[in-house]
Design an enzyme around this catalytic site. Sequence first.
Site, PDB file in Angstrom:
ATOM      1  N   TRP A   1      59.861  36.659  20.643  1.00 22.31           N
ATOM      2  CA  TRP A   1      58.577  35.936  20.767  1.00 22.31           C
ATOM      3  C   TRP A   1      58.857  34.440  20.940  1.00 22.31           C
ATOM      4  O   TRP A   1      58.201  33.610  20.320  1.00 22.31           O
ATOM      5  CB  TRP A   1      57.681  36.157  19.542  1.00 22.31           C
ATOM      6  N   HIS A   2      59.810  34.144  21.815  1.00 19.52           N
ATOM      7  CA  HIS A   2      60.140  32.740  22.069  1.00 19.52           C
ATOM      8  C   HIS A   2      59.841  32.358  23.520  1.00 19.52           C
ATOM      9  O   HIS A   2      60.694  31.757  24.184  1.00 19.52           O
ATOM     10  CB  HIS A   2      61.623  32.483  21.777  1.00 19.52           C
TER      11      HIS A   2
ATOM     12  N   ALA B   1      52.648  22.861  18.200  1.00 18.21           N
ATOM     13  CA  ALA B   1      52.705  21.538  18.827  1.00 18.21           C
ATOM     14  C   ALA B   1      51.381  20.789  18.672  1.00 18.21           C
ATOM     15  O   ALA B   1      51.367  19.586  18.380  1.00 18.21           O
ATOM     16  CB  ALA B   1      53.062  21.682  20.307  1.00 18.21           C
TER      17      ALA B   1
ATOM     18  N   ALA C   1      41.448  27.640  20.289  1.00 15.62           N
ATOM     19  CA  ALA C   1      40.716  28.866  20.643  1.00 15.62           C
ATOM     20  C   ALA C   1      40.446  29.749  19.426  1.00 15.62           C
ATOM     21  O   ALA C   1      39.468  30.499  19.395  1.00 15.62           O
ATOM     22  CB  ALA C   1      41.513  29.656  21.681  1.00 15.62           C
TER      23      ALA C   1
HETATM   24  C1  LIG Z   1      55.458  37.115  15.857  1.00 12.62           C
HETATM   25  C2  LIG Z   1      56.192  35.822  16.070  1.00 12.62           C
HETATM   26  C3  LIG Z   1      57.276  35.513  15.252  1.00 12.62           C
HETATM   27  C4  LIG Z   1      57.975  34.314  15.462  1.00 12.62           C
HETATM   28  N1  LIG Z   1      58.976  33.948  14.594  1.00 12.62           N
HETATM   29  C5  LIG Z   1      59.546  32.724  14.710  1.00 12.62           C
HETATM   30  C6  LIG Z   1      60.443  32.238  13.727  1.00 12.62           C
HETATM   31  O1  LIG Z   1      60.706  32.869  12.702  1.00 12.62           O
HETATM   32  N2  LIG Z   1      60.997  31.010  13.923  1.00 12.62           N
HETATM   33  C7  LIG Z   1      60.722  30.264  15.034  1.00 12.62           C
HETATM   34  O2  LIG Z   1      61.291  29.179  15.172  1.00 12.62           O
HETATM   35  N3  LIG Z   1      59.857  30.692  15.964  1.00 12.62           N
HETATM   36  C8  LIG Z   1      59.233  31.874  15.812  1.00 12.62           C
HETATM   37  N4  LIG Z   1      58.288  32.271  16.705  1.00 12.62           N
HETATM   38  C9  LIG Z   1      57.995  31.385  17.848  1.00 12.62           C
HETATM   39  C10 LIG Z   1      57.218  30.125  17.479  1.00 12.62           C
HETATM   40  O3  LIG Z   1      56.249  30.373  16.497  1.00 12.62           O
HETATM   41  C11 LIG Z   1      56.585  29.578  18.762  1.00 12.62           C
HETATM   42  O4  LIG Z   1      57.632  29.330  19.667  1.00 12.62           O
HETATM   43  C12 LIG Z   1      55.799  28.316  18.546  1.00 12.62           C
HETATM   44  O5  LIG Z   1      54.726  28.561  17.672  1.00 12.62           O
HETATM   45  C13 LIG Z   1      55.287  27.801  19.892  1.00 12.62           C
HETATM   46  O6  LIG Z   1      54.455  26.690  19.655  1.00 12.62           O
HETATM   47  P1  LIG Z   1      53.416  26.189  20.753  1.00 12.62           P
HETATM   48  O7  LIG Z   1      52.721  25.042  20.152  1.00 12.62           O
HETATM   49  O8  LIG Z   1      54.147  26.025  22.031  1.00 12.62           O
HETATM   50  O9  LIG Z   1      52.421  27.406  20.960  1.00 12.62           O
HETATM   51  P2  LIG Z   1      51.513  28.143  19.870  1.00 12.62           P
HETATM   52  O10 LIG Z   1      51.993  27.852  18.501  1.00 12.62           O
HETATM   53  O11 LIG Z   1      51.410  29.555  20.313  1.00 12.62           O
HETATM   54  O12 LIG Z   1      50.101  27.424  19.999  1.00 12.62           O
HETATM   55  C14 LIG Z   1      49.254  27.538  21.099  1.00 12.62           C
HETATM   56  C15 LIG Z   1      47.827  27.434  20.563  1.00 12.62           C
HETATM   57  O13 LIG Z   1      46.978  27.140  21.639  1.00 12.62           O
HETATM   58  C16 LIG Z   1      45.806  27.904  21.526  1.00 12.62           C
HETATM   59  N5  LIG Z   1      45.269  28.067  22.888  1.00 12.62           N
HETATM   60  C17 LIG Z   1      45.828  28.716  23.930  1.00 12.62           C
HETATM   61  N6  LIG Z   1      45.076  28.593  25.032  1.00 12.62           N
HETATM   62  C18 LIG Z   1      44.015  27.832  24.672  1.00 12.62           C
HETATM   63  C19 LIG Z   1      42.895  27.357  25.390  1.00 12.62           C
HETATM   64  N7  LIG Z   1      42.730  27.617  26.693  1.00 12.62           N
HETATM   65  N8  LIG Z   1      41.970  26.610  24.722  1.00 12.62           N
HETATM   66  C20 LIG Z   1      42.140  26.306  23.392  1.00 12.62           C
HETATM   67  N9  LIG Z   1      43.198  26.752  22.686  1.00 12.62           N
HETATM   68  C21 LIG Z   1      44.129  27.492  23.319  1.00 12.62           C
HETATM   69  C22 LIG Z   1      46.259  29.200  20.892  1.00 12.62           C
HETATM   70  O14 LIG Z   1      45.185  29.878  20.266  1.00 12.62           O
HETATM   71  C23 LIG Z   1      47.338  28.725  19.935  1.00 12.62           C
HETATM   72  O15 LIG Z   1      46.841  28.472  18.639  1.00 12.62           O
HETATM   73  C24 LIG Z   1      57.574  33.448  16.525  1.00 12.62           C
HETATM   74  C25 LIG Z   1      56.474  33.757  17.319  1.00 12.62           C
HETATM   75  C26 LIG Z   1      55.772  34.931  17.091  1.00 12.62           C
HETATM   76  C27 LIG Z   1      54.580  35.240  17.962  1.00 12.62           C
END
Ligand SMILES: Cc1cc2nc3c(=O)[nH]c(=O)nc-3n(C[C@H](O)[C@H](O)[C@H](O)COP(=O)(O)OP(=O)(O)OC[C@H]3O[C@@H](n4cnc5c(N)ncnc54)[C@H](O)[C@@H]3O)c2cc1C
Length: 565
Positions: free
Chosen positions: A498-499, A13, A34
């Site tokens: 991992w969702h 995101a 981070a």
């Molecule tokens: C092993 C694995 C396999 C997956 N496979 C799939 C798949 O095949 N297809 C699919 O659709 N989804 C998959 N997912 C899920 C999907 O990738 C996540 O749902 C999605 O990335 C979530 O996005 P997000 O932006 O909410 O969080 P994230 O992408 O996790 O991003 C959060 C970011 O914030 C940073 N952060 C956190 N706290 C802080 C802080 N205090 N200060 C600064 N930075 C911070 C973190 O380092 C991270 O980079 C998978 C997830 C994993 C872990």
Amino acid sequence: MSATHVVIGGGSAGCTMASRLSENPRFQVVLIEAGQDYRPEETPADLLDTYPGKALANPSYFWPDLRVYRNDSASAQGERPAPEKFEQARVIGGGSSINGQVALRGQARDFDAWAEAGCVGWDWDSVLPHFARLETDRDFRNNLHGADGPISIKRIPREYWDEFTLAVEDKWKRDGLPLKPDMNGQDGDGISPLPLSNDGERRASAALAYLTSSVRARKNLTIISNTRVTKLLFEGERVTGAEYVIDGRSDKITGNTFVLCCGAIFTPWLLMRSGVGPGADLVKHGIDVLIDRPVGANLLDHPSVSISTYLSPKARSRPILRHNYINGVYSSGLEGCPASDMVMSVVCRSAWHPIGQRLGTISCYVGKSFSRGSVKLSPEGPDAYPEVTFNWASDPRDLERLAAGMRRITAVLADPVMIGIASNPFASAFSDRVRSIGANSLVNRVLTRTAATIMDKSALGRKLLIDNFMAAGTSLHQLIADDERLKEHVRQTAWGLWHPSGTCRMGRATDSDSVVDPHGRLIGSRNLYVADASIFPEIPTYNINIPTIMVAEHVADMLKRKASS
Ligand SMILES: Cc1cc2nc3c(=O)[nH]c(=O)nc-3n(C[C@H](O)[C@H](O)[C@H](O)COP(=O)(O)OP(=O)(O)OC[C@H]3O[C@@H](n4cnc5c(N)ncnc54)[C@H](O)[C@@H]3O)c2cc1C
């Protein structure tokens, strides 16, 4: 340091948000991540690979030692099991940099349900333009798809599928599942090739797709990496700054608008540390309650179970392909559950190493799950990782559907079509043992090569290795013969995909269960927004990376419109 827009968390995101906001030259955008940042040309090979197993095997891309509970104390039978390791990305691009690249949107009804739950402007017709905007679909050109968005989406053509995948497809067809070539456009039961977020040559993470060299060259975008935000600073209803730690020293940034994109575990953690959360819990930790909202409740995931099987050499993944899945969506028919609520997926290679090359896996997950977990501050204090409890399969309807799913997978693997293709099926689980052998090291390469040679050379050696080192508990035969044993196995081994999502639930501002309003604004604040997987009110039926990017696109669009109105 100061900015008009501070985006915290550079994951799926956050990269999307920073890229879209900085399209407006009047904004000064700072993105704080981070983990490590990589410019596109510096991105390591394991992050670029279209086969995701190597990135998953590299611990440097993850939050170290994060552990989660399977059950809360009340629902655990007997003693609560110890917390288990849980992967969450800490690297630019977040989950999209290390995930399985499955690029699904969910079903239209998922988003109509969001709107019915009070999220005005999030029904299918309203979110479709954002789904289209984020993608370049290389297979489908029609009014459901985008042709020039940042994320390249591609399915692997049927002529490249391996024998194991084709055998599963054959069985599913005979079971009555129709072919559904476009799972991002056709809802309902059926068999589909998986859309993948890559262009056939390299992964399309949010970092590579949205933070291109030309986006990074914008004068109004600054990316700060290896920097963790530890607290939001409030003055009344406004956030005026954020404290962060970089190279072991603390500093702060001020800004007009703050957008949290830390993901469904770390966003609620940061909010609670800053005084936003369930009042009674915060008080227990000596934190002043600034905004009393159910932050951290409603933790969602897709509980799943799996069965692996030894593949004969002709049935394994082709070297050219490296990665191949298909999905079969079916209806459980269980009372109270919607149609097309279950998903089976097939992998012809279960890990990067030689054992993984010899194992196919069929998994089954609950697309519309009822189980709920939570993210709470740790009893050890707000600075320790939060206490995360998933309660996978705790709802009897989820348990029932997963147990039936195990039977369904067993029937697929017992079908005559599998003769000469797959043998020795066993209940598998993503355990600490699987993780440790999956770490990419010389020792593991040697060990797995030796074991793989034994598996190929001797039927007895194969059986012994599977029974003693690979199978999760009781033999599959015994599990399927005994309903209670099967359910106990599901309780003990069901794992999410991992969702994590839903922990800052979006809804009407008047609803006490809501944390953010339909603009993504934290209820009770004037300038704090959340735009990541935490705001899902309900989990979409399929994988959530693309819906998360859609959320960021949608909230970014609203923020840009607000600024120009
Ligand atoms: C092993 C694995 C396999 C997956 N496979 C799939 C798949 O095949 N297809 C699919 O659709 N989804 C998959 N997912 C899920 C999907 O990738 C996540 O749902 C999605 O990335 C979530 O996005 P997000 O932006 O909410 O969080 P994230 O992408 O996790 O991003 C959060 C970011 O914030 C940073 N952060 C956190 N706290 C802080 C802080 N205090 N200060 C600064 N930075 C911070 C973190 O380092 C991270 O980079 C998978 C997830 C994993 C872990």
